[in-house]
Scaffold this active site. Structure first.
Site, PDB file in Angstrom:
ATOM      1  N   LYS A   5       4.427 -16.586   6.502  1.00 12.87           N
ATOM      2  CA  LYS A   5       3.301 -16.903   7.393  1.00 12.87           C
ATOM      3  C   LYS A   5       3.053 -18.409   7.397  1.00 12.87           C
ATOM      4  O   LYS A   5       2.859 -19.022   8.439  1.00 12.87           O
ATOM      5  CB  LYS A   5       2.027 -16.202   6.917  1.00 12.87           C
ATOM      6  N   GLU A  27       5.765  -2.293   0.899  1.00  9.51           N
ATOM      7  CA  GLU A  27       4.749  -3.338   0.712  1.00  9.51           C
ATOM      8  C   GLU A  27       3.971  -3.066  -0.579  1.00  9.51           C
ATOM      9  O   GLU A  27       3.423  -3.985  -1.192  1.00  9.51           O
ATOM     10  CB  GLU A  27       3.803  -3.407   1.924  1.00  9.51           C
ATOM     11  N   GLY A  66      -4.726  -2.425   3.793  1.00 12.33           N
ATOM     12  CA  GLY A  66      -4.255  -2.305   5.181  1.00 12.33           C
ATOM     13  C   GLY A  66      -3.360  -1.094   5.391  1.00 12.33           C
ATOM     14  O   GLY A  66      -3.529  -0.322   6.335  1.00 12.33           O
ATOM     15  N   ARG A  67      -2.405  -0.894   4.480  1.00 12.98           N
ATOM     16  CA  ARG A  67      -1.442   0.208   4.672  1.00 12.98           C
ATOM     17  C   ARG A  67      -2.032   1.565   4.302  1.00 12.98           C
ATOM     18  O   ARG A  67      -1.351   2.586   4.406  1.00 12.98           O
ATOM     19  CB  ARG A  67      -0.154  -0.079   3.904  1.00 12.98           C
ATOM     20  N   GLU A 109      -0.714 -12.913  14.595  1.00  8.95           N
ATOM     21  CA  GLU A 109      -0.154 -12.135  15.704  1.00  8.95           C
ATOM     22  C   GLU A 109      -1.265 -11.435  16.484  1.00  8.95           C
ATOM     23  O   GLU A 109      -1.320 -11.456  17.716  1.00  8.95           O
ATOM     24  CB  GLU A 109       0.806 -11.055  15.173  1.00  8.95           C
ATOM     25  N   LYS A 122      -8.090  -5.902   9.759  1.00 16.73           N
ATOM     26  CA  LYS A 122      -8.974  -5.904   8.591  1.00 16.73           C
ATOM     27  C   LYS A 122      -9.585  -7.296   8.399  1.00 16.73           C
ATOM     28  O   LYS A 122     -10.785  -7.444   8.239  1.00 16.73           O
ATOM     29  CB  LYS A 122      -8.170  -5.487   7.354  1.00 16.73           C
ATOM     30  N   HIS A 163      23.962  12.181  14.196  1.00 16.94           N
ATOM     31  CA  HIS A 163      24.996  11.636  15.089  1.00 16.94           C
ATOM     32  C   HIS A 163      25.038  10.114  15.026  1.00 16.94           C
ATOM     33  O   HIS A 163      25.608   9.473  15.907  1.00 16.94           O
ATOM     34  CB  HIS A 163      24.737  12.117  16.524  1.00 16.94           C
TER      35      HIS A 163
HETATM   36  O1  F6P Z   1       1.539  -8.189   6.458  1.00 21.23           O
HETATM   37  C1  F6P Z   1       0.496  -8.281   5.565  1.00 21.23           C
HETATM   38  C2  F6P Z   1      -0.720  -7.539   6.011  1.00 21.23           C
HETATM   39  O2  F6P Z   1      -1.773  -8.049   5.276  1.00 21.23           O
HETATM   40  C3  F6P Z   1      -0.629  -6.028   5.846  1.00 21.23           C
HETATM   41  O3  F6P Z   1      -0.843  -5.610   4.565  1.00 21.23           O
HETATM   42  C4  F6P Z   1      -1.662  -5.581   6.805  1.00 21.23           C
HETATM   43  O4  F6P Z   1      -1.548  -4.222   7.057  1.00 21.23           O
HETATM   44  C5  F6P Z   1      -1.327  -6.463   7.982  1.00 21.23           C
HETATM   45  O5  F6P Z   1      -0.996  -7.706   7.388  1.00 21.23           O
HETATM   46  C6  F6P Z   1      -2.416  -6.620   9.009  1.00 21.23           C
HETATM   47  O6  F6P Z   1      -3.566  -7.220   8.484  1.00 21.23           O
HETATM   48  P1  F6P Z   1      -4.936  -7.219   9.252  1.00 21.23           P
HETATM   49  O7  F6P Z   1      -5.379  -5.821   9.449  1.00 21.23           O
HETATM   50  O8  F6P Z   1      -5.868  -8.012   8.409  1.00 21.23           O
HETATM   51  O9  F6P Z   1      -4.716  -7.892  10.597  1.00 21.23           O
END
Ligand code: F6P
Length: 549
Positions: free
Chosen positions: A513, A354, A268-269, A214, A208, A385
């Site tokens: 972060k 979240e 995002g979620r 990452e 987003k 199990h």
């Molecule tokens: O971990 C925080 C967060 O902002 C989530 O809410 C989101 O889904 C994720 O990081 C990834 O964010 P982006 O789509 O901006 O890379």
């Protein structure tokens, strides 16, 4: 609007008074006393059926819970969300994932813009692209069709599409193999790259913000790996982006013609319905992706219009609230009796925790009750199990959501009846347990001596009275999956409204972060770690030493 403290409201107090008796109730007795309990405490909507009768409550409890929902303004907040009001108060944003699944032609004007039109313009772009890749018309740099798609994203840009691609694997394109890389741990990328060929691989960089550390590192690694075999001008056929950040996409070197946009009013979620679902649309095709959206829309319409007494997300939320508040249930276990839903618990972890893993209200005061339980789980029957022992006989009460399809999407004989038998048997066993008398009778039937019976008896008793919901669908299809996800989205929304939480921000993930950035500089640079506590300093020194061996 500033809400009064939850425990000070009259509906909460009425509920608490009722709960002081109700928490003594035994489920066995509740079923014995009322032959109509199942029809009374079940509801269906949008292709889903919810049985919440195996919870320690009755119709009066439900009435009081719905009074609380009304007093906390659930309906008002729901209508504000659907209308595009800026209910994400800390970020001043509308919350409109529901607009992503509105049918074509339905207008919704937000800030002077018809977002219904914008949504369908992007869906059309996705349809054109997915049709070309799936048909083989989209060719890689050596003229071969795409065989592998690697979605690079994390959190909401990974969990939703990954879960849904797995859930709908029976609908997937036979040529396209989907891969998901999320972790900054290079082992994740390494494992994916080992399986793919640059000539036939499409990378989707899904973020987003397009700044998530990452994802940016993984995207850069994929790009370098690709350029070991191909040239810069080949990138356009192999790298596409899904983002709200056009500038950053351009700066990364992706042609913005190959960018699928979405908007800041999609959390995002809650983004699997947007172009973040591109990998899902590629896997199952645009027709099934549309069915997925339509299933969610059917649940939206139900949530928006059904009276609270028959409103499935509201009921699921209020039962969860009851268990959290009055039965001290600090966690919720999700048990999909469907292997294709194996990533659903992980998906719900982000959605719920979240969103509602917070301890202050919208206006910043401390919340005076417990909030979001820990969400976790695993598919049945595997879970049986592993940890069901604790759920049956452990010291804590953990409510469980059982999720199953009445019909399988495979045709292997014998399996599905056995699966469903286990699912229903578990919810029955959690509810009834086994009394000392019943356990004694079993042991006597085995002709054990009195001494042996006495020694074994305490171990053979199951307390029972453990609450669960069962959610059924006819089959796991794009449409029922869409409805299931939307059900839990709205459940999360309702609980957030009860606690007066802003369910749409996530400030809690920021601190780690920032600290990771500082430590990264210390790990990779000459700076000696001195400013941390002795544990953190010690760990950094160990890692530096190991890397320089
Ligand atoms: O971990 C925080 C967060 O902002 C989530 O809410 C989101 O889904 C994720 O990081 C990834 O964010 P982006 O789509 O901006 O890379």
């Amino acid at each position: 609007m500033r809400q009064p403290a939850l425990t000070s409201t009259s509906s909460f107090q009425a509920l608490a008074a009722h709960a002081s008796t109700a928490r003594q109730w035994q489920l066995r007795q509740l079923f014995a006393d009322d032959a109509q309990r199942f029809p009374k405490l079940t509801v269906d909507a949008a292709g889903l059926f919810l049985d919440y009768s195996k919870n320690r409550l009755d119709s009066r409890s439900v009435e009081l819970l719905l009074d609380l929902a009304r007093e906390r303004g659930v309906e008002r907040l729901r209508d504000a969300m659907f209308a595009g009001e800026k209910i994400n108060s800390t970020e001043q944003r509308a919350v409109l994932h529901t607009a992503l699944r509105m049918p074509r032609g339905k207008a919704l004007v937000v800030d002077g813009q018809d977002i219904g039109h914008d949504v369908h313009a992007v869906l059309d772009q996705m349809r054109g692209f997915t049709d070309r890749v799936r048909s083989g018309a989209w060719l890689g740099y050596t003229g071969k069709p795409i065989t592998d798609v690697v979605n690079i994203g994390i959190g909401g840009s990974d969990l939703g599409p990954k879960m849904a691609v797995l859930a709908l694997r029976s609908y997937a394109h036979p040529r396209l193999k989907m891969h998901f890389v999320s972790n900054v741990d290079g082992h994740d990328m390494d494992a994916a790259l080992a399986q793919v060929n640059p000539e036939t691989t499409l990378f989707i960089i899904a973020s987003k913000t397009f700044v998530t550390a990452e994802t940016m590192l993984n995207a850069g690694t994929a790009r370098s790996w690709f350029l070991q075999s191909a040239k810069e001008e080949d990138l356009a056929r192999h790298f596409v982006a899904v983002s709200t950040n056009t500038e950053a996409v351009r700066a990364f070197g992706i042609d913005t013609a190959n960018m699928f946009p979405f908007w800041d009013w999609v959390g995002g979620r809650y983004s699997v319905w947007s172009s973040i679902g591109l990998s899902l649309a590629l896997a199952v095709g645009f027709g099934y992706f549309s069915d997925f959206l339509a299933g969610a829309h059917a649940m939206d319409e139900h949530f928006r219009t059904a009276p609270l007494e028959q409103n499935m997300p509201v009921l699921l939320a209020m039962v969860g609230f009851w268990n959290r508040q009055f039965l001290d249930a600090a966690s919720l276990s999700i048990a999909p009796y469907h292997q294709d839903l194996s990533r659903f618990p992980a998906y719900l972890q982000q959605l719920d925790m979240e969103s509602n893993g917070k301890r202050v209200t919208r206006s910043g005061s401390a919340i005076d009750t417990p909030t979001c339980p820990v969400v976790w789980g695993e598919c049945g029957t595997n879970a049986q199990h592993a940890y069901f022992q604790l759920l049956h006989q452990g010291s804590d009460v953990t409510p469980i959501d059982f999720i199953a399809a009445l019909r399988a999407t495979h045709d292997l004989p014998g399996h599905h009846d056995s699966l469903l038998a286990n699912c229903f048997a578990q919810s029955e066993a959690f509810m009834t347990g086994k009394t000392a008398e019943e356990a004694r009778a079993d042991l006597q039937a085995q002709k054990l001596s009195e001494a042996e019976i006495e020694a074994l008896l305490p171990h053979k008793v199951f307390p029972g009275n453990r609450p669960s919901n069962t959610i059924l669908m006819d089959q796991l299809t794009p449409s029922t999956l869409g409805a299931l996800i939307a059900l839990y989205e709205h459940k999360t929304f309702v609980q957030g409204a009860i606690w007066d939480i802003n369910s749409f921000d996530q400030w809690g993930v920021e601190l780690g972060k920032v600290l990771a950035k500082n430590i990264h500089a210390e790990l990779t640079g000459a700076v000696q770690p001195e400013r941390h506590d002795s544990s953190t300093n010690g760990l950094i020194v160990m890692a530096k030493a190991a890397q320089h061996l």
